[in-house]
Structure formats: C-alpha cells, structure tokens
Write an enzyme that holds these catalytic residues in place. Structure first.
Site, PDB file in Angstrom:
ATOM      1  N   SER A   1       0.813  -0.977   0.027  1.00  0.00           N
ATOM      2  CA  SER A   1       0.548   0.217  -0.167  1.00  0.00           C
ATOM      3  C   SER A   1       0.756   1.174  -0.282  1.00  0.00           C
ATOM      4  O   SER A   1       1.867   1.100  -0.944  1.00  0.00           O
ATOM      5  CB  SER A   1      -0.941   0.177   0.880  1.00  0.00           C
ATOM      6  OG  SER A   1      -1.870   0.825   1.079  1.00  0.00           O
TER       7      SER A   1
ATOM      8  N   ASP B   1      -9.223  -2.874  -5.801  1.00  0.00           N
ATOM      9  CA  ASP B   1      -8.477  -2.335  -4.809  1.00  0.00           C
ATOM     10  C   ASP B   1      -9.235  -1.733  -3.894  1.00  0.00           C
ATOM     11  O   ASP B   1      -9.966  -1.183  -4.433  1.00  0.00           O
ATOM     12  CB  ASP B   1      -7.059  -1.643  -4.984  1.00  0.00           C
ATOM     13  CG  ASP B   1      -6.954  -0.698  -4.132  1.00  0.00           C
ATOM     14  OD1 ASP B   1      -5.406  -2.069  -3.955  1.00  0.00           O
ATOM     15  OD2 ASP B   1      -6.807  -0.421  -3.500  1.00  0.00           O
TER      16      ASP B   1
ATOM     17  N   HIS C   1      -6.977  -5.759  -1.260  1.00  0.00           N
ATOM     18  CA  HIS C   1      -5.727  -4.759  -0.831  1.00  0.00           C
ATOM     19  C   HIS C   1      -4.677  -5.030  -0.320  1.00  0.00           C
ATOM     20  O   HIS C   1      -4.700  -5.458   0.896  1.00  0.00           O
ATOM     21  CB  HIS C   1      -6.396  -3.436   0.120  1.00  0.00           C
ATOM     22  CG  HIS C   1      -5.312  -2.673   0.061  1.00  0.00           C
ATOM     23  ND1 HIS C   1      -4.563  -1.133  -1.108  1.00  0.00           N
ATOM     24  CD2 HIS C   1      -5.310  -1.965   0.954  1.00  0.00           C
ATOM     25  CE1 HIS C   1      -4.364  -0.998  -0.495  1.00  0.00           C
ATOM     26  NE2 HIS C   1      -3.895  -0.896   0.269  1.00  0.00           N
TER      27      HIS C   1
END
Length: 401
Positions: free
Chosen positions: A177, A279, A346
């Site tokens: 991320s 996502d 994610h």
C-alpha cells in the site's frame, strides 16, 4: 497500507486491527532494531524518536539473499493529521513492538518456498509520506514535527548495507500500500546500489494508486479527486520532491509526479506490479468515500462487493478500466511483470491466506506466490497477467483481507 488522512474508514480499520494484532503477538516475533545514530543523521520519526526495522537473518542457500519490505499505513497531509499520527506506531517508535512475519516474510518453507531462508527485513513506517519527505513544521503544541522519510530510507538502507545487504547476490525491494508506493519511489535508488551481477528487483504490492475522481457518472457520487487531495497535501507539507522524476517535474505538478502512473515511466529496475484492479481500499476511500453519496446506497456495496447492484458494478468496472489504461505503459517493459487480479482486496503479500493458500487468487494457473517466484527467478518466459472483469475469477475469496 494506505489510509485516508484523518479518519479511517470502518473496513480499513478492521484491516489495521488485524495487522495490529499480528504486531502485538511477540511470541516467535521478530524484535525491533532501532536505527543507530538516528538523531545525528536527522533520520527520525514524526515525533523525533529513532525509526526502526525488524531483521530475520537468512540461512543456507539464502544467506546472501535479501528481501526488504516497507511497511504501509496511511499518509498525513495536514499538521493536525500528523500530530495525531505521532501518538501511534505510525509516527513514533515509542509505540512499536515485535512483529510476526507472515506471507512473503514467513520462514515456513512450505508456505514460502522461494524466500523462506532469505534475510528478511520489515522497515517500520513512521513519517507519513511513503518514506519520501524532507522537512519539518511546528506542531499545534509548539513541538517540532519531523518530516524525515527520505532520510529514514537512506539511513536504514545504509545500515543494512553494513549488515550484509552490500554483498547480496539477490535482492528485492517490496512494500504494501503506502509502502508499495514507497517501493516505487525508491526502486531506482535501490537498484543502483548493486552491481549488474546482482539480481535486484522491485515488488510494489497494492501501491498503484489512481488519480481518479469518485465517479460523476453516478448521480450520487461527488466527483471529487480524493487521492489528488491527499497526495497534494502530503507532497507540499512534507516537501516531497527529491525522490520524484526530474523529467516529470520539468513538465508537471509535483503531485502528479507522485502518482504511480508517472513513477513507472522513469523506473529502470525490473519491477512486478501486484495489485487488484478492484482495489478495495481505493474503492472504499477514493471512488466512493463517505460523504460523497446520500443514504446507504453505497455503504453496503463498498464493504462487500456481493451486495452491489449491476449499476454499481459498472462503476467499479470503470475504475478497473482506468487502472488497466494506467498500467498500459508497463506491458512492453522488458523484465517487468504484472499480476493484476479482479479480487476485492488490498495487499496480498503480507498475509498467508492471500500469499499462498487454498484461498489465494489464481491467475494463469499460478497463485500470487508462484507468479512472483516465477518472475523473480525467471522460471517463466513472462509473467504479465491481467484478470478479466469481476466476477469472472472464481478463485477470489471473501476471506481475503
């Protein structure tokens, strides 16, 4: 992991709690190492405390192989946000504890056959700008907020070079991320530290953030550019320019140059982009952020894609199409890889379930772990997989984080 500035959305809060639980488990955990001479180097967390990392030494055939993982966990783009952040492990090492290594960091050979015996490093994230800022500001209480992400990156990597990274024969820079974005930002620098004989590559996981408005094609969404707003505040507050492409800065706004669609154009190192084209964090926080729609029309959908209407799925498909367009430049890059699935998730490398299990997404008959291993070790001619539109992939599990 990424997060919106200020408030965390409920689904993302759950994911943070899962990670916090893993961090809190000190049994068999990897202890924290604080950076040597951090203050003298100006390489400090938001509150001025020394940054840290967790190192588990490699052994056997992996003794001279290194896997570096940059932690994610939001950005802070205002003084208020950064002030709150410094009172947590995402802004101060005072709150950091031992961590358990899972997924691609695991030392379980059955789970992680390609990298289990490498030197594995988890670098803690405590600057709020994807390890890229260099500045400071006065906090509301009169103390100093230290924006030293770039110095943290340089100091920690230099320390690791002295601990054996300099003699690595194989090396990977990864991150999840906001840490995945950091891997893109520092990929060229990492790659340049090694000779051509060293197999050095980059693996950003869920770090490909889109500059996209919450879709105006649906009447109840605002059309605001949420990620632009977050990145714009971060770039200017924390003085994020030194890590950005000079070619991009000569033509475009620094904020635009902070987005992966621009970053990948200047990266010379072999890189595999691992991401979901749906996502879940971006859908929940950038495509349909709280406050951009009335009532509950999107609330249940964006937390569980199975609750979405056909019209909402079409909006998601628009997001996917934008994603596929943005990575088009990567398709023809030699030695690059793609693993773009259509699962509502994610970050996939840090978790056992998504990394390599019966619930792991499959593309081209390969799990995430198999595809990354084949790409890194060049066991396949090419690993460039882009999934079809949701819900075509039956291996996407509701158990994924």
């Amino acid at each position: 992991m990424a997060a919106t500035s200020g408030k965390l959305r409920p689904p993302f809060r759950l994911l943070l709690l899962l990670l916090a639980a893993a961090v809190a488990r000190s049994v068999d955990g990897v202890e924290l190492t604080l950076l040597t001479g951090a203050r003298e180097k100006g390489a400090v967390c938001l509150d001025g405390s020394p940054p840290g990392y967790h190192l588990q030494r490699g052994f056997g055939s992996g003794e001279h192989s290194w896997f570096i993982h940059l932690q994610g966990g939001a950005w802070c783009n205002t003084i208020e946000d950064c002030s709150k952040r410094k009172m947590s492990a995402y802004g101060s090492s005072k709150f950091m504890r031992a961590v358990e290594f899972n997924g691609i960091l695991s030392n379980d050979q059955q789970l992680n056959s390609d990298f289990y015996n490498w030197n594995r490093v988890f670098i803690r994230y405590c600057d709020g700008a994807s390890f890229s800022g260099d500045g400071e500001a006065q906090d509301q209480d009169g103390s100093t907020l230290h924006f030293r992400g770039l110095r943290i990156w340089e100091a920690v990597i230099n320390e690791l070079m002295g601990k054996g990274l300099a003699t690595a024969k194989q090396a990977i820079l990864s991150g999840c991320s906001a840490g995945g974005l950091a891997a893109l930002l520092h990929c060229n620098d990492f790659y340049a530290r090694f000779s051509k004989e060293v197999s050095a590559k980059c693996l950003p996981d869920a770090g490909f953030f889109l500059d996209i408005a919450s879709f105006c094609s649906s009447e109840d969404l605002s059309g605001e550019r949420h990620m632009w707003s977050v990145f714009n505040g971060t770039v200017h507050l924390q003085n994020v320019t030194q890590v950005l492409s000079k070619d991009c800065l000569a033509k475009k706004d620094p904020t635009e140059c902070f987005f992966p669609a621009e970053l990948v154009k200047s990266i010379t190192a072999p890189t595999l982009i691992l991401n979901s084209a749906y996502d879940s964090w971006q859908i929940q926080n950038a495509l349909a952020p709280d406050g951009s729609f009335p009532g509950q029309s999107w609330s249940s959908c964006k937390t569980d894609v199975r609750n979405c209407s056909s019209t909402q799925i079409q909006v998601f498909n628009g997001f996917r199409n934008k994603f596929v367009d943005d990575i088009e430049v990567v398709k023809d890059k030699k030695d690059w890889g793609l693993f773009i699935d259509s699962c509502f998730t994610h970050c996939q490398t840090p978790f056992d379930i998504s990394w390599n299990s019966q619930a792991s997404p499959v593309l081209g008959n390969k799990t995430v772990a198999e595809a990354i291993g084949d790409w890194y070790f060049e066991r396949s001619y090419e690993v460039k997989e882009i999934d079809c539109e949701y819900p075509c992939n039956s291996t996407c599990s509701s158990q994924l984080p």
